[in-house]
Scaffold this motif. Structure first.
Motif, PDB file in Angstrom:
ATOM      1  N   GLY A  46       0.012 -11.859  10.051  1.00  0.00           N
ATOM      2  CA  GLY A  46       0.451 -11.037   8.926  1.00  0.00           C
ATOM      3  C   GLY A  46       0.261  -9.555   9.162  1.00  0.00           C
ATOM      4  O   GLY A  46       0.221  -8.780   8.200  1.00  0.00           O
ATOM      5  N   LYS A  47       0.184  -9.167  10.446  1.00  0.00           N
ATOM      6  CA  LYS A  47      -0.085  -7.764  10.759  1.00  0.00           C
ATOM      7  C   LYS A  47       1.024  -7.177  11.624  1.00  0.00           C
ATOM      8  O   LYS A  47       1.734  -7.901  12.326  1.00  0.00           O
ATOM      9  CB  LYS A  47      -1.424  -7.620  11.484  1.00  0.00           C
ATOM     10  CG  LYS A  47      -2.625  -8.102  10.688  1.00  0.00           C
ATOM     11  CD  LYS A  47      -3.889  -8.013  11.521  1.00  0.00           C
ATOM     12  CE  LYS A  47      -5.101  -8.523  10.736  1.00  0.00           C
ATOM     13  NZ  LYS A  47      -6.341  -8.513  11.561  1.00  0.00           N
ATOM     14  N   ILE A  48       1.116  -5.851  11.576  1.00  0.00           N
ATOM     15  CA  ILE A  48       2.018  -5.108  12.451  1.00  0.00           C
ATOM     16  C   ILE A  48       1.191  -4.545  13.604  1.00  0.00           C
ATOM     17  O   ILE A  48       0.129  -3.950  13.372  1.00  0.00           O
ATOM     18  CB  ILE A  48       2.723  -3.979  11.677  1.00  0.00           C
ATOM     19  CG1 ILE A  48       3.617  -4.567  10.584  1.00  0.00           C
ATOM     20  CG2 ILE A  48       3.526  -3.095  12.611  1.00  0.00           C
ATOM     21  CD1 ILE A  48       4.183  -3.543   9.642  1.00  0.00           C
ATOM     22  N   ASN A  49       1.676  -4.740  14.816  1.00  0.00           N
ATOM     23  CA  ASN A  49       0.954  -4.289  16.020  1.00  0.00           C
ATOM     24  C   ASN A  49      -0.439  -4.894  16.104  1.00  0.00           C
ATOM     25  O   ASN A  49      -1.355  -4.311  16.691  1.00  0.00           O
ATOM     26  CB  ASN A  49       0.871  -2.762  16.071  1.00  0.00           C
ATOM     27  CG  ASN A  49       2.245  -2.109  16.169  1.00  0.00           C
ATOM     28  OD1 ASN A  49       3.158  -2.670  16.767  1.00  0.00           O
ATOM     29  ND2 ASN A  49       2.385  -0.922  15.587  1.00  0.00           N
ATOM     30  N   LYS A  54       1.245  -4.729   6.301  1.00  0.00           N
ATOM     31  CA  LYS A  54       2.356  -3.882   5.871  1.00  0.00           C
ATOM     32  C   LYS A  54       2.205  -3.442   4.422  1.00  0.00           C
ATOM     33  O   LYS A  54       2.609  -2.342   4.038  1.00  0.00           O
ATOM     34  CB  LYS A  54       3.686  -4.622   6.051  1.00  0.00           C
ATOM     35  CG  LYS A  54       4.906  -3.752   5.744  1.00  0.00           C
ATOM     36  CD  LYS A  54       6.203  -4.474   6.043  1.00  0.00           C
ATOM     37  CE  LYS A  54       7.399  -3.552   5.773  1.00  0.00           C
ATOM     38  NZ  LYS A  54       8.682  -4.243   6.064  1.00  0.00           N
ATOM     39  N   GLU A  55       1.609  -4.309   3.607  1.00  0.00           N
ATOM     40  CA  GLU A  55       1.442  -4.010   2.188  1.00  0.00           C
ATOM     41  C   GLU A  55       0.055  -4.438   1.742  1.00  0.00           C
ATOM     42  O   GLU A  55      -0.633  -5.208   2.418  1.00  0.00           O
ATOM     43  CB  GLU A  55       2.505  -4.739   1.354  1.00  0.00           C
ATOM     44  CG  GLU A  55       3.941  -4.347   1.666  1.00  0.00           C
ATOM     45  CD  GLU A  55       4.940  -5.194   0.918  1.00  0.00           C
ATOM     46  OE1 GLU A  55       4.553  -6.280   0.404  1.00  0.00           O
ATOM     47  OE2 GLU A  55       6.116  -4.801   0.816  1.00  0.00           O
ATOM     48  N   PRO A 376       0.095   6.089  13.906  1.00  0.00           N
ATOM     49  CA  PRO A 376       0.550   6.919  12.776  1.00  0.00           C
ATOM     50  C   PRO A 376       0.843   6.111  11.523  1.00  0.00           C
ATOM     51  O   PRO A 376       0.606   6.584  10.406  1.00  0.00           O
ATOM     52  CB  PRO A 376       1.827   7.578  13.317  1.00  0.00           C
ATOM     53  CG  PRO A 376       1.679   7.552  14.796  1.00  0.00           C
ATOM     54  CD  PRO A 376       0.930   6.305  15.106  1.00  0.00           C
ATOM     55  N   GLU A 377       1.328   4.880  11.708  1.00  0.00           N
ATOM     56  CA  GLU A 377       1.671   4.067  10.542  1.00  0.00           C
ATOM     57  C   GLU A 377       0.440   3.739   9.695  1.00  0.00           C
ATOM     58  O   GLU A 377       0.507   3.680   8.461  1.00  0.00           O
ATOM     59  CB  GLU A 377       2.388   2.782  10.974  1.00  0.00           C
ATOM     60  CG  GLU A 377       1.577   1.815  11.805  1.00  0.00           C
ATOM     61  CD  GLU A 377       1.553   2.140  13.294  1.00  0.00           C
ATOM     62  OE1 GLU A 377       1.030   1.311  14.068  1.00  0.00           O
ATOM     63  OE2 GLU A 377       2.050   3.218  13.691  1.00  0.00           O
ATOM     64  N   VAL A 378      -0.706   3.556  10.354  1.00  0.00           N
ATOM     65  CA  VAL A 378      -1.946   3.270   9.625  1.00  0.00           C
ATOM     66  C   VAL A 378      -2.353   4.493   8.805  1.00  0.00           C
ATOM     67  O   VAL A 378      -2.736   4.376   7.627  1.00  0.00           O
ATOM     68  CB  VAL A 378      -3.069   2.874  10.609  1.00  0.00           C
ATOM     69  CG1 VAL A 378      -4.405   2.727   9.864  1.00  0.00           C
ATOM     70  CG2 VAL A 378      -2.706   1.580  11.325  1.00  0.00           C
TER      71      VAL A 378
END
Length: 541
Positions: A46-49, A54-55, A376-378
């Protein structure tokens, strides 16, 4: 021998500079801010990278012990803030706040950018729009953020869609390099207030024209207006020494201008410190000064002395941000001052006043994410969580259930049960790095049981019909342009200030000097100054 040494030193310098610039340029290739290049694939966990949800909260699992750094300025002696651990508990992210006093931060900021050893985020009052162009657009040290906002920051996206915000935030290359900071701001920053007790003591009405004001000021001077038994201590009209804003008064004669001589006419940037309206303002003020109706120390007193004198009730009219500048009033009380209306004159029956804002301020260079940031997304998601209403209002009012309390859909503050130590812990400066962005809707208000009179709101409502229709919009200028603009602005505005003071104080005659004044402005490259301002402004269009 000497020439060989010079050549060697120059080669060393050029090679060093090349290494620094090429290093910054290479780092800039890490992120283009393009939406299609940003990974949004959620893995089996359920994670990105493999790191970020994501939410929802937390943003990362606490066991990751994830952190990023923010370099900023502030007026605290420590970098500890009450709300940072609260935000860490929400997000699972530890933020390393590197806080320094403004002057120290400014110096460290420049050194770190040149060395390449800078934080993941840089924020506060130390950055300029020119820095965004240089280190963002040109060098890639500051990364584009609009793609991350679109994918991961719904709260920030909503702020960007507010009227005018996206336009102000977008650099000439079409990218957004900083987190928007939008806050409520008065439409009128400075205006004159008149002492109502003095009016009542003398049985006078609030003036509505420049000639009526002259008569009221004469009455203040000639009578014991403050009622203290001394008929000679009254100063009819005084000015905050730092914010005299004399150009605003040219609006009584048809065209207000700011401290740099500019205004907006029919939506177009216009220079007005060489206009008939400005000259008529000077002549009117000169007449008042000659009669002893203006503060004789208006060009020499410092702000601390001015405030101290004002607190003794010797000013009848005062140019200031609010009457609390010299005579604070308590909650539940009405001040002894009211805004002086925008006065009409023999030259116009449609007087104007300078518009400082539309009710909001948009700060376009308050925090950036650098190419040193691994994820950067974090960081963008952390900032988006900062924009949640309850997080933002805590940075302003205090922690929930300790100072800020919720009653239905309303929020109110109450520190009556706090110890003095707790009041210090939860004080505004100790809550959060106050130079950094957050978002509180401009219509948000704490519900107060005993509210203080909102003086600036009263001014805005009263002045709105007479405000210039447009504010002077922000602009982008390159480093070279910015340096030249700064030089021109300093020389020209200093000259305007000097001549205006001389004319009002009677040290020179404005009628005799006016033609030479216009010629001197031209010699100071006024036309170049105006053209550069217009060109910089057009980059936003």
């Amino acid at each position: 021998m000497r020439n060989k040494k010079v050549i060697t030193l120059m080669l060393v310098f050029v090679m060093s500079l090349t290494i620094i610039l090429s290093g910054c340029g290479n780092k800039g290739s890490k992120s283009t801010g393009k939406t299609e290049e940003i990974n949004t694939t959620v893995d089996d966990d359920g994670k990105i990278n493999g790191l970020m949800y994501k939410e929802g909260l937390p943003i990362v699992d606490p066991e990751e012990e994830y952190s990023f750094s923010i370099f900023t300025d502030g007026n605290k002696t420590t970098d500890e803030f009450y709300l940072m651990p609260v935000l860490e508990e929400q997000t699972g992210i530890n933020v390393d706040v590197q806080l320094f006093p403004y002057e120290v931060a400014k110096e460290k900021y420049s050194l770190s950018l040149n060395s390449g050893d800078y934080a993941d985020c840089i924020g506060g009052w130390i950055m300029s729009a020119t820095d965004i162009l240089r280190f963002g657009v040109e060098m890639g040290t500051f990364i584009p953020l609009e793609g991350y906002f679109e994918k991961f920051a719904p709260n920030i996206q909503k702020v960007l869609e507010l009227e005018g915000v996206r336009e102000i935030m977008t650099a000439p290359d079409g990218h957004i390099y900083s987190v928007p900071y939008v806050l409520a701001a008065p439409k009128v920053d400075f205006n004159p207030y008149i002492n109502t007790r003095w009016l009542e003591n003398l049985g006078l009405e609030v003036p509505t024209t420049t000639e009526e004001l002259r008569d009221v000021l004469r009455a203040f001077k000639e009578n014991d207006a403050n009622g203290n038994g001394d008929p000679n201590d009254e100063i009819p009209f005084s000015f905050d020494p730092v914010n005299k804003k004399l150009g605003y008064y040219a609006g009584w004669f048809g065209m207000p201008v700011n401290d740099y001589g500019f205004t907006m006419v029919d939506g177009e940037l216009t220079f007005g410190a060489n206009s008939d309206e400005y000259k008529n303002m000077i002549k009117y003020m000169r007449d008042l000064y000659g009669e002893g109706l203006l503060d004789p120390e208006m060009f020499t007193i410092d702000q601390a002395q001015w405030k101290a004198k004002g607190s003794t009730d010797i000013y009848g009219v005062a140019m200031m941000y609010g009457s609390g500048d010299i005579m604070p009033f308590e909650a539940g009380e009405m001040p002894d001052w009211v805004p002086l209306p925008v006065l009409s004159s023999e030259f116009t029956d449609k007087p104007l006043w300078f518009r400082d804002s539309y009710g909001t301020a948009v700060l376009k260079n308050q925090v950036v994410i650098t190419d040193n940031a691994k994820d950067p997304e974090v960081i963008v998601r952390w900032w988006d969580n900062m924009f949640e209403l309850e997080n933002s209002i805590q940075t302003n009012g205090g922690p929930l259930n300790k100072v800020v309390f919720k009653d239905g859909d309303n929020y109110y503050t109450d520190n009556s049960k706090l110890t003095e130590e707790e009041k210090d812990t939860y004080s505004w400066v100790n809550l959060y790095p106050q130079s950094l962005p957050r978002y509180i809707p401009t219509d948000f208000e704490f519900v107060e049981k005993n509210p203080i009179f909102k003086e600036k709101e009263n001014v805005d409502k009263m002045y709105e019909p007479n405000l210039v229709s447009h504010t002077i919009p922000p602009y982008w200028a390159t480093a070279e342009e910015s340096s030249r603009l700064s030089d021109l602005q300093t020389v020209i505005s200093d000259y305007i200030k000097e001549k205006t003071a001389q004319w009002i104080a009677g040290q020179a005659n404005v009628d005799e000097d006016w033609d030479n004044y216009i010629k001197q402005l031209e010699k100071l490259n006024l036309n170049e100054y105006i053209e550069m301002r217009l060109n910089a402004l057009n980059k936003n269009k």
